[in-house]
Write a protein that holds these residues in place. Structure first.
Motif, PDB file in Angstrom:
ATOM      1  N   GLN A 283       0.678  -1.370  -0.070  1.00  0.00           N
ATOM      2  CA  GLN A 283      -0.005  -0.063  -0.036  1.00  0.00           C
ATOM      3  C   GLN A 283       0.799   1.172  -0.032  1.00  0.00           C
ATOM      4  OE1 GLN A 283      -2.923   0.269   3.035  1.00  0.00           O
ATOM      5  NE2 GLN A 283      -4.249   1.582   2.014  1.00  0.00           N
ATOM      6  N   GLY A 284       2.020   1.318   0.841  1.00  0.00           N
ATOM      7  CA  GLY A 284       3.108   2.452   0.571  1.00  0.00           C
ATOM      8  C   GLY A 284       3.400   2.753  -0.655  1.00  0.00           C
ATOM      9  N   PHE A 285       3.585   1.488  -1.424  1.00  0.00           N
ATOM     10  CA  PHE A 285       4.280   1.721  -2.705  1.00  0.00           C
ATOM     11  C   PHE A 285       3.145   2.342  -3.573  1.00  0.00           C
ATOM     12  CE2 PHE A 285       6.123  -0.096  -6.663  1.00  0.00           C
ATOM     13  CZ  PHE A 285       7.409   0.638  -6.651  1.00  0.00           C
ATOM     14  N   PHE A 286       2.041   1.689  -3.522  1.00  0.00           N
ATOM     15  CA  PHE A 286       0.975   2.398  -4.254  1.00  0.00           C
ATOM     16  C   PHE A 286       0.584   3.810  -3.994  1.00  0.00           C
ATOM     17  CE2 PHE A 286      -3.704   3.388  -3.835  1.00  0.00           C
ATOM     18  CZ  PHE A 286      -4.127   3.089  -5.366  1.00  0.00           C
ATOM     19  N   LEU A 287       0.771   4.208  -2.733  1.00  0.00           N
ATOM     20  CA  LEU A 287       0.373   5.691  -2.508  1.00  0.00           C
ATOM     21  C   LEU A 287       1.904   6.487  -2.923  1.00  0.00           C
ATOM     22  CD1 LEU A 287      -1.243   5.347   0.991  1.00  0.00           C
ATOM     23  CD2 LEU A 287      -2.188   5.683  -0.999  1.00  0.00           C
ATOM     24  N   ALA A 288       2.821   5.911  -2.818  1.00  0.00           N
ATOM     25  CA  ALA A 288       4.222   6.897  -3.124  1.00  0.00           C
ATOM     26  C   ALA A 288       3.934   7.954  -3.902  1.00  0.00           C
ATOM     27  CB  ALA A 288       5.271   5.680  -3.267  1.00  0.00           C
ATOM     28  N   PRO A 289       3.481   7.736  -5.355  1.00  0.00           N
ATOM     29  CA  PRO A 289       3.598   8.814  -6.206  1.00  0.00           C
ATOM     30  C   PRO A 289       2.747  10.194  -5.839  1.00  0.00           C
ATOM     31  CG  PRO A 289       3.331   6.658  -7.330  1.00  0.00           C
ATOM     32  CD  PRO A 289       3.058   6.371  -5.930  1.00  0.00           C
ATOM     33  N   THR A 290       1.763   9.792  -5.147  1.00  0.00           N
ATOM     34  CA  THR A 290       0.952  10.833  -4.685  1.00  0.00           C
ATOM     35  C   THR A 290       1.367  11.534  -3.330  1.00  0.00           C
ATOM     36  OG1 THR A 290      -1.079   9.910  -5.133  1.00  0.00           O
ATOM     37  CG2 THR A 290      -1.319  11.665  -3.831  1.00  0.00           C
ATOM     38  N   VAL A 291       2.269  10.865  -2.469  1.00  0.00           N
ATOM     39  CA  VAL A 291       2.724  11.364  -1.413  1.00  0.00           C
ATOM     40  C   VAL A 291       3.989  12.056  -1.906  1.00  0.00           C
ATOM     41  CG1 VAL A 291       4.163  10.675   0.623  1.00  0.00           C
ATOM     42  CG2 VAL A 291       2.035   9.622   0.251  1.00  0.00           C
ATOM     43  N   VAL A 292       4.691  11.588  -2.757  1.00  0.00           N
ATOM     44  CA  VAL A 292       5.803  12.299  -3.290  1.00  0.00           C
ATOM     45  C   VAL A 292       5.472  13.862  -3.819  1.00  0.00           C
ATOM     46  CG1 VAL A 292       7.674  12.462  -4.943  1.00  0.00           C
ATOM     47  CG2 VAL A 292       7.526  10.368  -3.610  1.00  0.00           C
ATOM     48  N   SER A 293       4.477  13.654  -4.514  1.00  0.00           N
ATOM     49  CA  SER A 293       3.841  14.896  -5.004  1.00  0.00           C
ATOM     50  C   SER A 293       3.566  15.941  -4.077  1.00  0.00           C
ATOM     51  CB  SER A 293       2.485  14.545  -6.025  1.00  0.00           C
ATOM     52  OG  SER A 293       1.379  14.498  -5.358  1.00  0.00           O
ATOM     53  N   GLY A 294       3.017  15.542  -2.830  1.00  0.00           N
ATOM     54  CA  GLY A 294       2.906  16.392  -1.948  1.00  0.00           C
ATOM     55  C   GLY A 294       4.261  17.098  -1.256  1.00  0.00           C
ATOM     56  N   ALA A 295       5.006  16.302  -1.135  1.00  0.00           N
ATOM     57  CA  ALA A 295       6.553  16.593  -0.461  1.00  0.00           C
ATOM     58  C   ALA A 295       7.145  17.605  -1.527  1.00  0.00           C
ATOM     59  CB  ALA A 295       7.207  15.444  -0.285  1.00  0.00           C
ATOM     60  N   LEU A 296       7.036  17.161  -2.933  1.00  0.00           N
ATOM     61  CA  LEU A 296       7.600  18.101  -4.024  1.00  0.00           C
ATOM     62  C   LEU A 296       7.114  19.671  -3.887  1.00  0.00           C
ATOM     63  CD1 LEU A 296       7.900  16.061  -7.219  1.00  0.00           C
ATOM     64  CD2 LEU A 296       9.659  17.128  -5.951  1.00  0.00           C
ATOM     65  N   LYS A 297       5.484  19.663  -3.750  1.00  0.00           N
ATOM     66  CA  LYS A 297       4.889  21.001  -3.173  1.00  0.00           C
ATOM     67  C   LYS A 297       5.271  21.607  -2.337  1.00  0.00           C
ATOM     68  CE  LYS A 297       0.822  19.574  -5.905  1.00  0.00           C
ATOM     69  NZ  LYS A 297      -0.631  19.013  -5.680  1.00  0.00           N
ATOM     70  N   GLY A 298       5.809  20.733  -1.233  1.00  0.00           N
ATOM     71  CA  GLY A 298       6.229  21.646  -0.156  1.00  0.00           C
ATOM     72  C   GLY A 298       7.630  22.249  -0.394  1.00  0.00           C
ATOM     73  N   ALA A 299       8.489  21.422  -1.069  1.00  0.00           N
ATOM     74  CA  ALA A 299       9.781  21.955  -1.502  1.00  0.00           C
ATOM     75  C   ALA A 299       9.789  23.087  -1.996  1.00  0.00           C
ATOM     76  CB  ALA A 299      10.610  20.626  -2.080  1.00  0.00           C
ATOM     77  N   ILE A 300       8.862  23.080  -3.209  1.00  0.00           N
ATOM     78  CA  ILE A 300       8.899  24.336  -4.302  1.00  0.00           C
ATOM     79  C   ILE A 300       8.241  25.477  -3.258  1.00  0.00           C
ATOM     80  CG2 ILE A 300       7.546  25.121  -6.314  1.00  0.00           C
ATOM     81  CD1 ILE A 300       7.383  22.294  -7.334  1.00  0.00           C
ATOM     82  N   PHE A 301       7.363  25.358  -2.523  1.00  0.00           N
ATOM     83  CA  PHE A 301       6.805  26.386  -1.606  1.00  0.00           C
ATOM     84  C   PHE A 301       7.865  26.856  -0.799  1.00  0.00           C
ATOM     85  CE2 PHE A 301       4.120  27.560   2.225  1.00  0.00           C
ATOM     86  CZ  PHE A 301       3.719  28.891   1.713  1.00  0.00           C
ATOM     87  N   ALA A 302       8.474  26.162  -0.220  1.00  0.00           N
ATOM     88  CA  ALA A 302       9.860  26.562   0.774  1.00  0.00           C
ATOM     89  C   ALA A 302      10.747  27.421   0.149  1.00  0.00           C
ATOM     90  CB  ALA A 302      10.443  25.306   1.425  1.00  0.00           C
ATOM     91  N   ALA A 303      11.206  26.750  -1.004  1.00  0.00           N
ATOM     92  CA  ALA A 303      12.068  27.520  -1.852  1.00  0.00           C
ATOM     93  C   ALA A 303      11.417  29.051  -2.238  1.00  0.00           C
ATOM     94  CB  ALA A 303      12.618  26.787  -3.188  1.00  0.00           C
ATOM     95  N   ASN A 304      10.486  29.001  -2.806  1.00  0.00           N
ATOM     96  CA  ASN A 304      10.140  30.554  -3.144  1.00  0.00           C
ATOM     97  C   ASN A 304       9.774  31.371  -1.759  1.00  0.00           C
ATOM     98  OD1 ASN A 304       9.178  30.789  -6.138  1.00  0.00           O
ATOM     99  ND2 ASN A 304       8.956  28.604  -5.584  1.00  0.00           N
ATOM    100  N   TYR A 306      11.572  31.409   0.918  1.00  0.00           N
ATOM    101  CA  TYR A 306      12.689  31.583   1.757  1.00  0.00           C
ATOM    102  C   TYR A 306      13.369  32.657   0.693  1.00  0.00           C
ATOM    103  CZ  TYR A 306      12.063  29.517   6.247  1.00  0.00           C
ATOM    104  OH  TYR A 306      11.401  29.308   7.433  1.00  0.00           O
ATOM    105  N   GLU A 307      13.664  32.360  -0.859  1.00  0.00           N
ATOM    106  CA  GLU A 307      14.408  32.974  -1.567  1.00  0.00           C
ATOM    107  C   GLU A 307      13.771  34.427  -1.889  1.00  0.00           C
ATOM    108  OE1 GLU A 307      15.712  31.653  -5.819  1.00  0.00           O
ATOM    109  OE2 GLU A 307      13.652  31.981  -5.781  1.00  0.00           O
ATOM    110  N   ARG A 308      12.474  34.651  -1.462  1.00  0.00           N
ATOM    111  CA  ARG A 308      12.053  36.131  -1.513  1.00  0.00           C
ATOM    112  C   ARG A 308      12.427  36.951  -0.126  1.00  0.00           C
ATOM    113  NH1 ARG A 308       6.172  35.299  -4.921  1.00  0.00           N
ATOM    114  NH2 ARG A 308       6.995  33.308  -6.034  1.00  0.00           N
ATOM    115  N   LEU A 309      13.094  36.115   0.578  1.00  0.00           N
ATOM    116  CA  LEU A 309      13.260  36.797   1.899  1.00  0.00           C
ATOM    117  C   LEU A 309      14.806  37.154   1.844  1.00  0.00           C
ATOM    118  CD1 LEU A 309      11.205  35.079   4.535  1.00  0.00           C
ATOM    119  CD2 LEU A 309      10.634  37.303   3.313  1.00  0.00           C
ATOM    120  N   GLY A 310      15.283  36.733   0.773  1.00  0.00           N
ATOM    121  CA  GLY A 310      16.817  36.745   0.529  1.00  0.00           C
ATOM    122  C   GLY A 310      17.648  35.899   0.956  1.00  0.00           C
TER     123      GLY A 310
END
Length: 428
Positions: A283-304, A306-310
């Motif tokens: 079940q974890g392997f089945f869910l992995a693509p969706t879970v990874v997508s949420g983590a990716l969105k978090g990484a993109i959000f964090a980058a933007n 903090y980057e805008r704060l210098g």
């Protein structure tokens, strides 16, 4: 919504700043969802091809002979990663263990290991023998050579060519940045490096440390020539449900050796009970693509955010993503502590704890880790960590849902603002 976030410790000012950043990320998030949809279909196709059924979820104990679920799961992994064979076991305790098994199984005394991507991740230094340790590869007569990356983080092909010699048996390619603020390599870049290595020495074994990279792209390193891809089930492919485990996918001759090293010569993949973990693994392997997508969105959000704060962020807010890790250079020990306190305070588990630097086994420097996880050390769950050394970069990753990742990032900024280490821009 502001009231709910306020109850969790996020001020109105931090919340509104986050919402302004998010408005500009809608296109990026749609692209992430498209990759997740493709990878979800790929996993389902592998499960259907191998006729996953209720019998695959039965627990086995002892020797684990004739373990239908275990053997079928390995076929699912092999088909998903497009390899001849796979070893997927709860007896592999972590990513470092999986890499150690793969290296020690396929390197013999007198062989040389090459890292064409510079210094490896901290925990592999003792495995290799860069830092002295009992039972290292160095102790068993395996030598080591590396070709450092160029200052811009790209491969130094001249240095790599000079490093390959008659003793070079295996090249270890670390896909993710580890505790370095270098770029993560795309699957295409890894493919180019593998082609170059094999043009110099056709029989060289190319192993890719795939940790944090699974399902971030629609292809994996095994699709571009890697002889082995290796990773941890408490990272991307476990989907947050696997409580332990690791995988090695690749050519059958190399995976067979890994199985003999993990268990014993002559036994290999025939032994190793699943101990009732098959439902979580499947079940974890089945869910992995969706879970990874949420983590990716978090990484993109964090980058933007903090980057805008210098702050310097790697990758930056607009670069393509090749793993789930986001590095943020905070410039001080105090900044790392404040950031990690914010991540910890967002956790569903141990939110009351204060993360502090400590001498963690396997690391040369003190390390701070924030991880209120259901599975200890699971870095597909919301977490942040880093060694206390210049440039004082913290490495943020995970989040079983995008909304949890968002909360953690906002609280990390909240703690930075409260400590006087970050200043919000004017509301525009």
């Amino acid at each position: 919504m502001k009231q709910m976030y306020a109850a969790l410790g996020v001020s109105e000012e931090v919340f509104e700043y986050g919402e302004r950043v998010l408005k500009e990320l809608e296109g990026r998030f749609r692209a992430v969802d498209a990759v997740a949809e493709y990878n979800q279909a790929k996993v389902i196709a592998a499960m259907q091809k191998n006729r996953v059924g209720a019998a695959c979820f039965a627990a086995t104990t002892g020797y684990g002979y004739d373990d239908v679920g275990r053997d079928n799961l390995e076929r699912v992994y092999a088909d998903t990663f497009h390899t001849e064979a796979a070893l997927v076991r709860p007896q592999i305790t972590c990513g470092t263990h999986a890499l150690t098994v793969a290296l020690s199984a396929n390197l013999l005394p007198g062989d040389e290991l090459l890292s064409p991507v510079g210094r490896p991740y901290d925990t592999l230094e003792e495995v290799i023998g860069i830092r002295e340790s009992k039972c290292s590869l160095k102790e068993y007569g395996v030598t080591y050579r590396q070709a450092d990356l160029k200052p811009d983080g790209t491969f130094d092909y001249d240095a790599i060519r000079a490093a390959v010699n008659e003793k070079t048996k295996l090249a270890t390619i670390q896909r993710s940045k580890g505790y370095a603020t270098r770029p993560t390599f795309s699957v295409a870049q890894i493919g180019e490096l593998i082609s170059f290595l094999k043009s110099i020495k056709p029989d060289i074994i190319c192993m890719v440390d795939n940790c944090y990279g699974e399902f971030v792209e629609t292809v994996e390193p095994s699709d571009v020539g890697a002889d082995m891809v290796v990773g941890s089930l408490i990272k991307n492919p476990g989907g947050g449900l696997a409580p332990i485990g690791g995988y090695i996918c690749g050519k059958k001759e190399f995976v067979d050796r890994c199985a003999y090293r993990l268990s014993a010569p002559g036994l290999g993949q025939e032994v190793g009970a699943n101990l009732g973990l098959m439902p979580a693994f499947y079940q974890g392997f089945f869910l992995a693509p969706t879970v990874v997508s949420g983590a990716l969105k978090g990484a993109i959000f964090a980058a933007n955010l903090y980057e805008r704060l210098g702050f310097r962020v790697v990758p930056n807010g607009s670069e393509p993503r090749h793993d789930i890790i986001q590095a943020v250079e905070l410039g001080s020990r105090e900044g790392m502590i404040a950031f990690c306190k914010g991540i910890q305070s967002a956790a569903p588990v141990d939110s009351f704890a204060d993360p502090m630097p400590w001498a963690m086994p396997g690391y040369e420097d003190e390390v701070i880790m924030a991880a209120g996880a259901f599975v200890q050390g699971s870095s597909i769950e919301l977490s942040a960590d880093g060694p206390i050394r210049p440039p004082y970069a913290v490495y943020f990753q995970g989040g079983l849902t995008w909304y949890h990742a968002k909360l953690g990032i906002l609280l990390s900024l909240q703690k930075m603002v409260e400590a006087g280490l970050a200043r919000l821009p004017e509301n525009k």
